[in-house]
Design a protein around this motif. Structure first.
Motif, PDB file in Angstrom:
ATOM      1  N   ALA A  77       0.769  -1.151   0.003  1.00 20.66           N
ATOM      2  CA  ALA A  77       0.074  -0.083  -0.031  1.00 20.66           C
ATOM      3  C   ALA A  77       0.866   1.229   0.069  1.00 20.66           C
ATOM      4  N   THR A 195      -5.886   0.741  -7.211  1.00 23.41           N
ATOM      5  CA  THR A 195      -6.424  -0.326  -6.585  1.00 23.41           C
ATOM      6  C   THR A 195      -6.010  -1.478  -7.292  1.00 23.41           C
ATOM      7  N   LEU A 198      -2.303  -2.528  -6.357  1.00 27.26           N
ATOM      8  CA  LEU A 198      -2.021  -2.930  -5.134  1.00 27.26           C
ATOM      9  C   LEU A 198      -1.880  -4.507  -4.953  1.00 27.26           C
ATOM     10  N   VAL A 254      -8.150  -7.955  -3.474  1.00 31.70           N
ATOM     11  CA  VAL A 254      -8.042  -6.668  -4.139  1.00 31.70           C
ATOM     12  C   VAL A 254      -8.172  -6.337  -5.538  1.00 31.70           C
ATOM     13  N   VAL A 257     -11.988  -6.105  -6.229  1.00 30.58           N
ATOM     14  CA  VAL A 257     -12.446  -4.809  -5.834  1.00 30.58           C
ATOM     15  C   VAL A 257     -11.996  -3.775  -6.873  1.00 30.58           C
ATOM     16  N   GLY A 258     -10.484  -3.823  -7.262  1.00 28.26           N
ATOM     17  CA  GLY A 258      -9.899  -3.082  -8.208  1.00 28.26           C
ATOM     18  C   GLY A 258     -10.642  -3.007  -9.748  1.00 28.26           C
ATOM     19  N   LEU A 261     -13.905  -1.160  -9.694  1.00 22.65           N
ATOM     20  CA  LEU A 261     -13.646   0.250  -9.689  1.00 22.65           C
ATOM     21  C   LEU A 261     -13.275   0.557 -11.219  1.00 22.65           C
TER      22      LEU A 261
END
Length: 270
Positions: A77, A195, A198, A254, A257-258, A261
């Motif tokens: 991060a 995102t 990550l 991750v 979710v990325g 988005l």
């Protein structure tokens, strides 16, 4: 959004929330000292006394995975955060400072991209010395060109919009226009890239720890735990399997979710 995607998204969000809480408050999940060695409990299999077994030093694997969440996430991060801030500034500068500055910055980014990523990280670590902070900086340097190019492309696409031209017409300075109009609207794709990146940074940071360039022992960190277990795979599978599963689950969450988005920012059909 289709049902499988919705389920995957919420599973990813749930896993990330648990990981963040675990990283911030590990004592909520276990009261065992992750560095406490027990010579009478070397390589014990998973059981009632040790849920995930013990490692080659008799340390509780569950406790080490819980306490290893913080350094494992912070390196990735931190690298993404540094690359996002630095790359955005560089991209905005390239798009706003004129053709000559754009060409110079573009050539410098090409030089960074021409060097293999891990090799560049190893070079940074060799100069600054091993450690979590150095690994974070090295990974940020590798990731910065990607963020810079996305930010530059967004700024170029925005600076000709009507509301930007209107702001100049009202007498706003370039800095005011960039800060109030261009930069906020350019951040969407950059944050989506952050995102998605990550997950790759978490894998890369674990790789650095695996070869001894991350946090120093006896710090609990997933990549370092994998490295310490490789000599004992013939005797016990659990010291390698559970840290590896933690890395895999985190990256999947991750990435899920990325990608959501990114699809949202791109305006594609969900």
């Amino acid at each position: 959004m289709t049902r499988p995607r919705r389920i995957g998204l919420w599973l990813g969000v749930t896993v990330l929330v648990v990981l963040i809480v675990m990283a911030a408050f590990p004592s909520l999940f276990t009261g065992v000292d992750p560095d406490a060695a027990d010579v009478d409990a070397l390589l014990q299999p998973p059981g009632a006394g040790h849920w995930l077994g013990t490692d080659q030093n008799g340390r509780d694997l569950y406790a080490r995975i819980v306490y290893g969440t913080r350094p494992s996430l912070l390196i990735g991060a931190g690298a993404v955060a540094l690359a996002l801030v630095g790359g955005t500034l560089v991209g905005v500068a390239a798009a706003q400072l004129g053709r000559i500055a754009d060409q110079i910055i573009g050539r410098l980014l090409d030089v960074v991209l021409s060097v293999p990523g891990l090799l560049l990280v190893f070079l940074v670590v060799a100069v600054l010395g091993p450690g979590a902070g150095t690994a974070t900086v090295g990974l940020a340097v590798v990731s910065l060109p990607g963020f810079a190019r996305v930010a530059r492309a967004e700024v170029i696409s925005l600076r000709g919009r009507e509301y930007v031209e209107a702001a100049y017409g009202f007498g706003w300075t370039r800095a005011q226009v960039v800060l109030r109009h261009i930069l906020p609207n350019a951040l969407g794709p950059v944050l989506a890239l952050a995102t998605v990146s990550l997950g790759a940074m978490i894998v890369a940071s674990s790789s650095l720890s695996f070869v001894g360039l991350g946090p120093r022992p006896p710090t609990a960190e997933w990549g370092a735990m994998l490295a310490g277990s490789r000599e004992f795979l013939a005797l016990a599978w659990w010291p390698a399997a559970f840290p590896g599963a933690a890395i895999t689950l985190t990256v999947l969450a991750v990435t899920s979710v990325g990608r959501h988005l990114q699809r949202t920012v791109d305006g594609s059909t969900l």
